[in-house]
Design a protein around this motif. Structure first.
Motif, PDB file in Angstrom:
ATOM      1  N   ARG A 194       0.832  -1.205   0.000  1.00  0.00           N
ATOM      2  CA  ARG A 194       0.000   0.000   0.000  1.00  0.00           C
ATOM      3  C   ARG A 194       0.869   1.258   0.000  1.00  0.00           C
ATOM      4  NH1 ARG A 194      -5.490  -0.712   3.708  1.00  0.00           N
ATOM      5  NH2 ARG A 194      -6.471  -2.261   2.340  1.00  0.00           N
ATOM      6  N   LYS A 195       2.037   1.158   0.604  1.00  0.00           N
ATOM      7  CA  LYS A 195       2.933   2.309   0.655  1.00  0.00           C
ATOM      8  C   LYS A 195       3.388   2.716  -0.744  1.00  0.00           C
ATOM      9  CE  LYS A 195       6.746   4.014   3.498  1.00  0.00           C
ATOM     10  NZ  LYS A 195       7.785   3.647   4.501  1.00  0.00           N
ATOM     11  N   LYS A 196       3.414   1.745  -1.673  1.00  0.00           N
ATOM     12  CA  LYS A 196       3.853   2.036  -3.038  1.00  0.00           C
ATOM     13  C   LYS A 196       2.864   2.946  -3.773  1.00  0.00           C
ATOM     14  CE  LYS A 196       6.551  -2.214  -3.622  1.00  0.00           C
ATOM     15  NZ  LYS A 196       6.700  -3.485  -4.390  1.00  0.00           N
ATOM     16  N   LEU A 197       1.645   3.081  -3.246  1.00  0.00           N
ATOM     17  CA  LEU A 197       0.665   3.980  -3.857  1.00  0.00           C
ATOM     18  C   LEU A 197       1.151   5.426  -3.814  1.00  0.00           C
ATOM     19  CD1 LEU A 197      -2.625   2.531  -2.297  1.00  0.00           C
ATOM     20  CD2 LEU A 197      -1.846   2.236  -4.651  1.00  0.00           C
ATOM     21  N   PHE A 198       2.073   5.703  -2.887  1.00  0.00           N
ATOM     22  CA  PHE A 198       2.569   7.070  -2.687  1.00  0.00           C
ATOM     23  C   PHE A 198       4.006   7.223  -3.159  1.00  0.00           C
ATOM     24  CE2 PHE A 198      -0.131   5.651   0.870  1.00  0.00           C
ATOM     25  CZ  PHE A 198      -1.248   6.446   0.655  1.00  0.00           C
ATOM     26  N   SER A 199       4.432   6.365  -4.080  1.00  0.00           N
ATOM     27  CA  SER A 199       5.846   6.332  -4.475  1.00  0.00           C
ATOM     28  C   SER A 199       6.359   7.677  -4.970  1.00  0.00           C
ATOM     29  CB  SER A 199       6.062   5.264  -5.553  1.00  0.00           C
ATOM     30  OG  SER A 199       5.225   5.517  -6.670  1.00  0.00           O
ATOM     31  N   SER A 200       5.498   8.470  -5.622  1.00  0.00           N
ATOM     32  CA  SER A 200       5.960   9.759  -6.163  1.00  0.00           C
ATOM     33  C   SER A 200       6.181  10.803  -5.065  1.00  0.00           C
ATOM     34  CB  SER A 200       4.950  10.293  -7.187  1.00  0.00           C
ATOM     35  OG  SER A 200       3.703  10.534  -6.574  1.00  0.00           O
ATOM     36  N   LYS A 201       5.572  10.599  -3.900  1.00  0.00           N
ATOM     37  CA  LYS A 201       5.727  11.533  -2.779  1.00  0.00           C
ATOM     38  C   LYS A 201       5.970  10.745  -1.493  1.00  0.00           C
ATOM     39  CE  LYS A 201       4.726  15.267  -5.202  1.00  0.00           C
ATOM     40  NZ  LYS A 201       5.685  16.397  -5.390  1.00  0.00           N
ATOM     41  N   GLU A 202       6.802   9.708  -1.593  1.00  0.00           N
ATOM     42  CA  GLU A 202       6.970   8.774  -0.484  1.00  0.00           C
ATOM     43  C   GLU A 202       7.510   9.446   0.778  1.00  0.00           C
ATOM     44  OE1 GLU A 202       9.194   4.547   0.551  1.00  0.00           O
ATOM     45  OE2 GLU A 202       9.063   5.244  -1.531  1.00  0.00           O
ATOM     46  N   GLU A 204       7.343  12.633   1.828  1.00  0.00           N
ATOM     47  CA  GLU A 204       6.370  13.516   2.478  1.00  0.00           C
ATOM     48  C   GLU A 204       5.262  12.720   3.164  1.00  0.00           C
ATOM     49  OE1 GLU A 204       7.530  13.753  -0.589  1.00  0.00           O
ATOM     50  OE2 GLU A 204       7.445  15.807  -1.382  1.00  0.00           O
ATOM     51  N   VAL A 205       4.778  11.672   2.469  1.00  0.00           N
ATOM     52  CA  VAL A 205       3.685  10.875   3.032  1.00  0.00           C
ATOM     53  C   VAL A 205       4.166  10.071   4.231  1.00  0.00           C
ATOM     54  CG1 VAL A 205       2.007   9.048   2.576  1.00  0.00           C
ATOM     55  CG2 VAL A 205       2.473  10.774   0.822  1.00  0.00           C
ATOM     56  N   THR A 206       5.367   9.545   4.157  1.00  0.00           N
ATOM     57  CA  THR A 206       5.924   8.777   5.276  1.00  0.00           C
ATOM     58  C   THR A 206       6.027   9.653   6.525  1.00  0.00           C
ATOM     59  OG1 THR A 206       7.190   7.328   3.796  1.00  0.00           O
ATOM     60  CG2 THR A 206       7.906   7.454   6.093  1.00  0.00           C
ATOM     61  N   THR A 207       6.514  10.876   6.358  1.00  0.00           N
ATOM     62  CA  THR A 207       6.611  11.808   7.487  1.00  0.00           C
ATOM     63  C   THR A 207       5.222  12.098   8.061  1.00  0.00           C
ATOM     64  OG1 THR A 207       8.579  12.857   6.548  1.00  0.00           O
ATOM     65  CG2 THR A 207       7.354  14.097   8.216  1.00  0.00           C
ATOM     66  N   ASN A 211       3.829  11.236  11.892  1.00  0.00           N
ATOM     67  CA  ASN A 211       3.296  12.282  12.776  1.00  0.00           C
ATOM     68  C   ASN A 211       1.861  11.972  13.216  1.00  0.00           C
ATOM     69  OD1 ASN A 211       5.682  13.732  12.543  1.00  0.00           O
ATOM     70  ND2 ASN A 211       4.933  15.011  10.865  1.00  0.00           N
ATOM     71  N   GLU A 212       1.087  11.414  12.300  1.00  0.00           N
ATOM     72  CA  GLU A 212      -0.324  11.109  12.588  1.00  0.00           C
ATOM     73  C   GLU A 212      -0.523   9.698  13.147  1.00  0.00           C
ATOM     74  OE1 GLU A 212      -2.855  13.300  12.326  1.00  0.00           O
ATOM     75  OE2 GLU A 212      -1.337  14.812  11.801  1.00  0.00           O
ATOM     76  N   LYS A 213       0.572   8.943  13.216  1.00  0.00           N
ATOM     77  CA  LYS A 213       0.532   7.569  13.721  1.00  0.00           C
ATOM     78  C   LYS A 213      -0.476   6.713  12.938  1.00  0.00           C
ATOM     79  CE  LYS A 213       1.888   8.963  18.387  1.00  0.00           C
ATOM     80  NZ  LYS A 213       1.519   8.983  19.838  1.00  0.00           N
ATOM     81  N   LEU A 214      -0.336   6.753  11.622  1.00  0.00           N
ATOM     82  CA  LEU A 214      -1.248   6.020  10.756  1.00  0.00           C
ATOM     83  C   LEU A 214      -0.725   4.622  10.459  1.00  0.00           C
ATOM     84  CD1 LEU A 214      -2.222   8.766   8.130  1.00  0.00           C
ATOM     85  CD2 LEU A 214      -3.307   8.238  10.321  1.00  0.00           C
ATOM     86  N   ASN A 215      -1.642   3.687  10.369  1.00  0.00           N
ATOM     87  CA  ASN A 215      -1.324   2.311   9.999  1.00  0.00           C
ATOM     88  C   ASN A 215      -2.021   2.010   8.672  1.00  0.00           C
ATOM     89  OD1 ASN A 215      -1.021  -0.439   9.685  1.00  0.00           O
ATOM     90  ND2 ASN A 215      -1.734  -0.978  11.727  1.00  0.00           N
ATOM     91  N   LEU A 216      -1.265   1.850   7.605  1.00  0.00           N
ATOM     92  CA  LEU A 216      -1.846   1.692   6.273  1.00  0.00           C
ATOM     93  C   LEU A 216      -2.664   0.419   6.116  1.00  0.00           C
ATOM     94  CD1 LEU A 216       0.848   2.970   3.749  1.00  0.00           C
ATOM     95  CD2 LEU A 216      -1.218   4.109   4.554  1.00  0.00           C
ATOM     96  N   ARG A 217      -2.525  -0.521   7.042  1.00  0.00           N
ATOM     97  CA  ARG A 217      -3.357  -1.714   6.969  1.00  0.00           C
ATOM     98  C   ARG A 217      -4.811  -1.408   7.333  1.00  0.00           C
ATOM     99  NH1 ARG A 217       1.442  -4.331   8.809  1.00  0.00           N
ATOM    100  NH2 ARG A 217       0.891  -3.854  10.969  1.00  0.00           N
ATOM    101  N   ALA A 225      -4.283   9.078   4.586  1.00  0.00           N
ATOM    102  CA  ALA A 225      -3.026   9.234   3.868  1.00  0.00           C
ATOM    103  C   ALA A 225      -3.270   9.652   2.420  1.00  0.00           C
ATOM    104  CB  ALA A 225      -2.218   7.946   3.921  1.00  0.00           C
ATOM    105  N   LEU A 226      -4.300   9.088   1.801  1.00  0.00           N
ATOM    106  CA  LEU A 226      -4.617   9.438   0.413  1.00  0.00           C
ATOM    107  C   LEU A 226      -5.100  10.892   0.307  1.00  0.00           C
ATOM    108  CD1 LEU A 226      -6.416   6.177  -0.800  1.00  0.00           C
ATOM    109  CD2 LEU A 226      -4.268   7.097  -1.668  1.00  0.00           C
ATOM    110  N   LYS A 227      -5.867  11.330   1.281  1.00  0.00           N
ATOM    111  CA  LYS A 227      -6.338  12.715   1.287  1.00  0.00           C
ATOM    112  C   LYS A 227      -5.150  13.663   1.366  1.00  0.00           C
ATOM    113  CE  LYS A 227     -10.979  12.289   3.230  1.00  0.00           C
ATOM    114  NZ  LYS A 227     -11.875  12.631   4.376  1.00  0.00           N
TER     115      LYS A 227
END
Length: 233
Positions: A194-202, A204-207, A211-217, A225-227
């Motif tokens: 799922r993390k690969k969905l953000f590969s172009s902005k990995e 920024e999204v990872t940070t 910070n938001e303590k998100l779990n992509l599962r 994260a998509l928003k």
């Protein structure tokens, strides 16, 4: 004078009846644009079976759109996940024993309370054409959920120490994403994929996720994260 009044009253009544007839005709024409000829009995569920074939077995207040235009509102709707059909009750709460079915067409979508259902061609070989629920939609992407119900046969107890396991309907959810300019595709279930969905902005999204303590599962965290990803240039 009396003759004039009677004539006037007759004309008013005739005009009212004509307008009412025209309204009924318009309503029938509108219903024909989104209702199929199929009808189904109002079904509450199977006895001695856990779960339901419906997303919600009760009819809920809904709206029907044709080509993006609201065509019917304050009607009763429910989604049959087994047959992938939207069942339609003209008057919510009525004692009808038979209801209509909404046409399966890409130009017709419905909202049942806060759930927005759209009908799309199969997003993959293992799926058939059907309804998807819109979870997130913006200028860059749309995230969908496909809901299905799988029948699981129960088991009889083999001894006095165990209990019978009743038949059940197991709910299954699959997510799909449509990025602008790309084909719709299934969203993988693992965190890494799922993390690969953000590969172009990995970065920024990872940070942001840290910070938001998100779990992509978790689907709700994926939506957050998509928003955020959609706000990045």
């Amino acid at each position: 004078m009396k003759l004039f009044k009677h004539t006037l009253l007759a004309l008013v009544c005739a005009g009212t009846m004509s307008a009412q007839a025209q309204n009924v005709e318009n309503e029938v024409d509108q219903e024909a644009s989104y209702l199929s000829s199929k009808t189904v009995p109002v079904f509450k569920g199977y006895k001695n079976t856990n779960g339901s074939i419906y997303n919600d077995k009760e009819f809920k207040r809904g709206t029907v759109f044709v080509d993006g235009k609201m065509t019917a509102s304050n009607v009763g709707l429910r989604y049959n996940a087994q047959s992938e059909e939207i069942e339609y009750m003209k008057q919510l709460g009525s004692q009808a024993t038979v209801v209509n079915v909404v046409k399966k067409s890409e130009n017709i979508d419905v909202k049942i309370l806060n759930d927005h259902y759209v009908y799309l061609p199969s997003p993959g070989k293992k799926f058939k054409d059907g309804y998807l629920i819109v979870l997130e939609e913006n200028d860059k992407l749309t995230l969908y959920k496909k809901l299905s119900k799988e029948f699981v046969e129960g088991k009889k107890s083999v001894n006095s120490y165990t209990r019978d396991v009743p038949d059940s309907f197991k709910e299954r959810e699959v997510l799909f994403i449509k990025v602008k300019g790309e084909e719709i595709k299934e969203v993988p279930g693992s965190k890494g994929k799922r993390k690969k969905l953000f590969s172009s902005k990995e970065n920024e999204v990872t940070t942001y996720m840290k910070n938001e303590k998100l779990n992509l599962r978790k689907d709700e965290d994926l939506i957050k994260a998509l928003k955020y990803y959609s706000t990045l240039n």
